[in-house]
Design a protein around this motif. Structure first.
Motif, mmCIF file in Angstrom:
data_model
loop_
_atom_site.group_PDB
_atom_site.id
_atom_site.type_symbol
_atom_site.label_atom_id
_atom_site.label_comp_id
_atom_site.label_asym_id
_atom_site.label_seq_id
_atom_site.Cartn_x
_atom_site.Cartn_y
_atom_site.Cartn_z
ATOM 1 N N SER A 127 -0.571 0.315 7.425
ATOM 2 C CA SER A 127 -0.956 1.552 6.740
ATOM 3 C C SER A 127 -1.596 2.579 7.667
ATOM 4 C CB SER A 127 -1.923 1.233 5.601
ATOM 5 O OG SER A 127 -1.196 0.721 4.522
ATOM 6 N N CYS A 177 -8.018 0.068 4.221
ATOM 7 C CA CYS A 177 -7.564 1.343 3.651
ATOM 8 C C CYS A 177 -8.717 2.263 3.230
ATOM 9 C CB CYS A 177 -6.665 1.098 2.458
ATOM 10 S SG CYS A 177 -5.257 0.055 2.837
ATOM 11 N N ALA A 189 -5.575 -0.537 -2.574
ATOM 12 C CA ALA A 189 -5.153 0.292 -1.437
ATOM 13 C C ALA A 189 -5.005 1.750 -1.865
ATOM 14 C CB ALA A 189 -3.834 -0.237 -0.846
ATOM 15 N N ASP A 192 0.782 -1.251 0.000
ATOM 16 C CA ASP A 192 0.000 0.000 0.000
ATOM 17 C C ASP A 192 0.813 1.301 0.000
ATOM 18 O OD1 ASP A 192 -1.463 -2.138 0.890
ATOM 19 O OD2 ASP A 192 -2.241 -1.154 2.670
ATOM 20 N N ASP A 208 -5.604 0.852 9.347
ATOM 21 C CA ASP A 208 -5.447 1.821 8.259
ATOM 22 C C ASP A 208 -6.173 3.149 8.532
ATOM 23 O OD1 ASP A 208 -4.298 -0.487 7.247
ATOM 24 O OD2 ASP A 208 -6.021 -0.985 5.981
ATOM 25 N N ASN A 263 -11.389 0.031 0.143
ATOM 26 C CA ASN A 263 -10.648 -1.017 -0.557
ATOM 27 C C ASN A 263 -11.064 -2.367 0.009
ATOM 28 O OD1 ASN A 263 -8.449 0.308 -2.380
ATOM 29 N ND2 ASN A 263 -8.511 1.556 -0.531
ATOM 30 N N TRP A 276 -1.634 0.979 -5.220
ATOM 31 C CA TRP A 276 -0.601 -0.063 -5.321
ATOM 32 C C TRP A 276 -0.942 -0.856 -6.576
ATOM 33 C CZ3 TRP A 276 -1.347 -5.361 -2.758
ATOM 34 C CH2 TRP A 276 -0.224 -6.169 -2.935
ATOM 35 N N ASN A 321 0.731 4.896 1.539
ATOM 36 C CA ASN A 321 0.007 5.404 2.724
ATOM 37 C C ASN A 321 0.672 6.662 3.259
ATOM 38 O OD1 ASN A 321 1.255 2.609 4.727
ATOM 39 N ND2 ASN A 321 2.220 4.555 4.285
#
Ligand code: FRU
Length: 609
Positions: A208, A322, A390, A151, A268, A343, A407, A153
């Motif tokens: 994340s 995420c 993500a 990911d 996340d 996600n 990603w 982030n």
């Protein structure tokens, strides 16, 4: 010989001793699965040999008998696939011990001693990160220097710099040791690799999260401090805070972490300042419950749970991860709507990972999704390829932009793709918008970020006119392994299908077909090149084109191992990886069952720095 004579000889021997003399690196086998490596930390790196097919060894770093760090490496047994560096600079001048527990039991210590890693483990002052994967490593997408990435982030924009953090394994090209890697850019295209920003600690790996620039200093670290919230992941998952006073280069973790705990898996955290309610807002993925939780806070440290959204809605066949939540002003009406990104993995549109979203309203505490014209809250996808996951946005992007990046892979096969020095790239940066489609419903668009126009080089092929069965062919650039942008406008009101085929001399090809009756675009990578590393890789993906007039515009970006297709300014998007054995060298366009008018087809080579 006199004593002085002996001393002189000893001194000379010491001078002539190789840099890795026994005293600097000593390997001690304690049993079939346990080895102690004693190191004098005078060099910069301890180089560790990796074999990808081996399970991880657990390495405890002992300083004065205390565990200073723990990480996991697939220590090579029968062959070395590649090496990874362990940075010794934090231990400079000290003697440290690596207590290594390898997973594979050998029948005897004698056998365990033969593992190739014990001969290959060395001290060095340099680690070679020069690119050894020129066949597939993209040229204008972000990739880590080496090692695994998932990911994106924690992205924020400050003082003209785009900061991109990412889930990173510095000790191998498979998922492990989650750390925030860090890259910066002033144009979203050329990235500079920075030092790792947040490393695992006793609370767990660093999963994340998000960053904000705390302009008013609400958290108590001064104005403009960069504050990160991330998931500390060990046996359980909790949310932790760290702040940076040097624009995101280094972070200090709060000693009282975690700041949010729950009794079930949640991760996340994604936060933003809400100017209307004058509070911080936060979305958190309640992963296994397949919903998002929302919190508010005055100071980024104390968070109050306000509501949840998503139970039973949208795709529910995987974990929700995420989240992102942001307002978008609609270009036509000027009305503001909120987009909630959820996600999900697996259960994406073509299996595995996918970017799901909802459009609705946010009052500072609760998200309410709009119903579509059929009275339902329908599942919506931002990307109809297999390789965008993500995806989240930059905090504080300039000019009211909502810039996102994903990603560019899929959990189904990310660890098996045919690269080893590094694994995974990011998608191109994109700008989110909202549009009303002919079905009367609102959808999110994601168009290439304007910065990408600066990549356009020479027009190497162009064409216009009517296209029939015989079609027209265009050469792709021979520079940069065929990296290019293709643009086209198609008017296919006279019916039929319009196909775009990318191919090379080996017969490897990708076929994209605009079906004017079904109003879809398909993307077939089943014969695109190397596909056998995963049964989930060969795939045909299909996007709704969301038009009803037989007209589309296309922008297609090719970069060695990826193809990103943007239709109608991002109203439909397909991101798919490909691994051709040779770059695609030709594009052919055909219309089947009718004629289509082609305008402004251009193939641009790219001017890369
Ligand atoms: C999504 C994800 C996140 C988590 C991270 C761990 O791909 O599973 O939920 O924070 O990866 O690397």
């Amino acid at each position: 010989m006199t004593r002085t004579g002996i001393n002189a000889i000893l001194a000379l021997t010491a001078l002539l001793a190789p840099a890795t003399a026994a005293a600097e690196l000593e390997v001690n086998h304690l049993g079939v699965t346990n080895t102690l490596v004693r190191v004098k930390a005078d060099s910069t790196y301890l180089i560790l040999p990796v074999q990808e097919s081996i399970d991880d060894a657990r390495i405890n770093v002992l300083v004065d008998g205390k565990i200073a760090d723990t990480f996991y490496v697939r220590m090579a047994k029968s062959k070395t696939d590649y090496e990874v560096p362990f940075d010794l600079t934090p231990y400079k001048g000290k003697e440290i011990v690596l207590d290594i527990v390898t997973p594979q039991g050998r029948s005897s210590v004698r056998e365990a001693k033969e593992d190739v890693c014990w001969k290959g483990i060395t001290l060095a002052d340099t680690f070679d990160t020069s690119d050894r994967e020129k066949k597939y490593r993209p040229l204008y997408h972000h990739t880590p220097l080496y090692g695994w990435m998932n990911d994106p982030n924690g992205m924020f924009y400050k003082d003209g710099v785009w900061h991109l953090y990412y889930q990173y394994n510095p000790y191998g090209s498979k998922w492990q040791n989650m750390t925030w890697g860090h890259s910066t850019s002033d144009d979203l295209i050329n990235w500079h690799h920075e030092d790792e920003a947040i490393r695992p600690d006793g609370l767990g790996a660093i999963f994340s999260g998000s960053c904000v620039v705390d302009t008013a200093g609400t958290a108590g670290y001064g104005r403009d401090a960069v504050v990160a919230l991330y998931t500390s992941a060990a046996t359980n998952q909790m949310q932790s805070l760290a702040y940076s006073l040097d624009n995101g280069k280094t972070f200090t973790k709060l000693s009282s972490n975690p700041v949010i705990t729950l009794e079930s898996e949640a991760r996340d955290p994604n936060m933003f300042w809400n100017e209307e309610t004058k509070e911080w807002n936060l979305a958190l993925a309640h992963a296994l419950d397949r919903e998002m939780l929302f919190f508010t806070s005055p100071d980024l440290k104390h968070w109050t749970l306000q509501s949840s959204f998503g139970k039973g809605l949208g795709a529910q066949g995987g974990v929700w991860e995420c989240p992102d939540l942001f307002p978008i002003k609609m270009a036509d009406t000027g009305e503001t709507k909120w987009i909630l990104i959820c996600n999900i993995n697996p259960d994406g549109p073509f299996g595995g990972s996918g970017v799901q979203y909802f459009i609705g309203d946010w009052d500072g505490k609760t998200f309410t999704a709009d119903k579509d014209s059929d009275g339902k809250i329908n599942t919506k996808w931002l990307d109809y390829g297999k390789d965008n996951y993500a995806l989240v946005s930059w905090s504080g992007a300039p000019d009211g932009r909502r810039t996102v990046i994903g990603w560019m892979s899929n959990w189904q096969y990310a660890a098996d793709v045919p690269t080893t020095q590094y694994r995974s790239a990011n998608t191109l940066p994109r700008e989110i918008g909202i549009f009303r489609a002919p079905d009367g419903n609102l959808y999110a668009s994601s168009a290439p970020s304007p910065e990408l126009l600066s990549l356009r080089g020479k027009t190497v092929a162009s064409g216009k006119g009517n296209i029939g069965k015989a079609g027209k062919s265009f050469k792709l650039p021979t520079t940069n392994d065929g990296a290019c942008e293709i643009t086209a406008e198609i008017d296919a009101r006279k019916g039929g299908n319009v196909s775009f085929t990318l191919s090379n001399a080996l017969g490897e090809k990708v076929t994209m077909i605009y079906d004017t009756a079904a109003h879809t675009m398909s993307f077939d990578r089943r014969n695109s090149g190397v596909t056998s590393f995963s049964e989930n890789f060969p795939a045909l993906t299909v996007a709704p084109t969301r038009e009803n007039n037989g007209k589309i515009t296309l922008r297609i970006f090719i970069d060695r191992s990826s193809i990103e297709l943007f239709g109608n300014d991002g109203q439909f998007v397909m991101t798919n990886l490909v691994f051709p054995n040779q770059p695609y060298s030709q594009l052919s366009v055909k219309a089947d069952g009718g004629t289509a008018r082609l305008e402004n087809l251009k193939v641009y080579s790219l001017s890369l720095k």
